[in-house]
Design an enzyme around this catalytic site. Structure first.
Site, PDB file in Angstrom:
ATOM      1  N   HIS A   1       0.836  -1.209   0.000  1.00  8.73           N
ATOM      2  CA  HIS A   1       0.000   0.000   0.000  1.00  8.73           C
ATOM      3  C   HIS A   1       0.870   1.259   0.000  1.00  8.73           C
ATOM      4  O   HIS A   1       0.650   2.181  -0.793  1.00  8.73           O
ATOM      5  CB  HIS A   1      -0.918  -0.029   1.216  1.00  8.73           C
TER       6      HIS A   1
ATOM      7  N   THR B   1     -10.667   0.581   9.519  1.00  9.28           N
ATOM      8  CA  THR B   1     -10.491  -0.339   8.391  1.00  9.28           C
ATOM      9  C   THR B   1     -11.739  -0.369   7.526  1.00  9.28           C
ATOM     10  O   THR B   1     -11.653  -0.392   6.286  1.00  9.28           O
ATOM     11  CB  THR B   1     -10.172  -1.760   8.905  1.00  9.28           C
TER      12      THR B   1
END
Length: 262
Positions: free
Chosen positions: A142, A199
């Site tokens: 990421h 999340t």
């Protein structure tokens, strides 16, 4: 002719906007690739080897200051992004970019690039605190992808299409770094029950970005290049899978296990 011109710019590493080449780290890919390579080597090899025989660093003050900086930096990006989106109604994109608007967009993307650069410190702090279990494929991928993709976007396609992605991401980072900043205070730990919702926000963010990209790709008169559209949609879809799998594994399965135990 258009494709030849783009190919020549990429081969010669000439920015679409000439003044971008004058900005630090933007004239050539070598500096950013060197930084990324050093990051990968440190977090995957050199850092863990260095820490193997050493106690974990506490870094409590550093964590507080770092997360405070990231909250403020993300708030600034969120505000600047909203200001660029406001004239078009936040969801649409502008096609007729005058030189002044183009420079504002490029400047915003450059600030976002600097943010991605600063966020590499997330992983470095994990290593120094001997939390190598948090240096996952998802985490490193990421951070690596966003850094390199934003550099390439600023260099070759600094367009209005990317502002929505950066703005919504900056909002999520305000919440995320606020959480991590508060978690540096032991007395507040019992109040930080909402980590899993961060999340969930990240997954929702990726869904919104794909919907926005597809919508504007279909209905806008100034579609992004195939490369930019492909990069956004495919990687956001991959992030949905990776972050979604992490959410299920870390929270839903754990909650089910705790329920059965009780």
């Amino acid at each position: 002719m258009v494709y030849e011109s783009v190919a020549r710019k990429i081969w010669e590493f000439k920015s679409t906007l000439d003044y971008v080449d004058d900005w630090p780290l933007m004239s050539s890919p070598i500096p950013v690739l060197a930084i990324w390579t050093a990051y990968i080597v440190f977090v995957l090899k050199a850092g863990p080897e260095y820490m193997k025989s050493r106690p974990a660093y506490g870094l409590h003050t550093v964590l507080k200051l770092y997360n405070l900086f990231q909250v403020i930096f993300s708030l600034v990006q969120f505000y600047l992004g909203l200001e660029l989106l406001r004239p078009t109604g936040y969801l649409d994109i502008t096609c007729n970019e005058d030189p002044a608007t183009k420079k504002k967009i490029a400047t915003f993307i450059y600030i976002y690039f600097l943010a991605k650069l600063s966020e590499l410190a997330d992983t470095i702090l994990f290593v120094l605190r001997k939390k190598q279990n948090q240096v996952t494929f998802l985490h490193v991928y990421h951070h690596s992808l966003t850094l390199l993709a934003v550099w390439l976007t600023l260099k070759f396609e600094p367009v209005h299409n990317t502002i929505f992605l950066a703005t919504i991401n900056s909002f999520v980072h305000v919440i995320m770094y606020a959480y991590y900043g508060l978690s540096a205070f032991p007395s507040l730990t019992k109040y930080l029950w909402w980590k899993k919702y961060i999340t969930a926000m990240q997954v929702i963010q990726f869904v919104f970005v794909i919907i926005h990209a597809v919508r504007n790709y279909i209905y806008s008169d100034c579609m992004p290049s195939y490369v930019l559209f492909f990069t956004i949609t495919v990687n956001e879809a991959l992030f949905i899978y990776l972050f979604g799998e992490f959410f299920v594994r870390s929270y839903l399965r754990k909650d089910n296990k705790n329920t059965k135990t009780n």
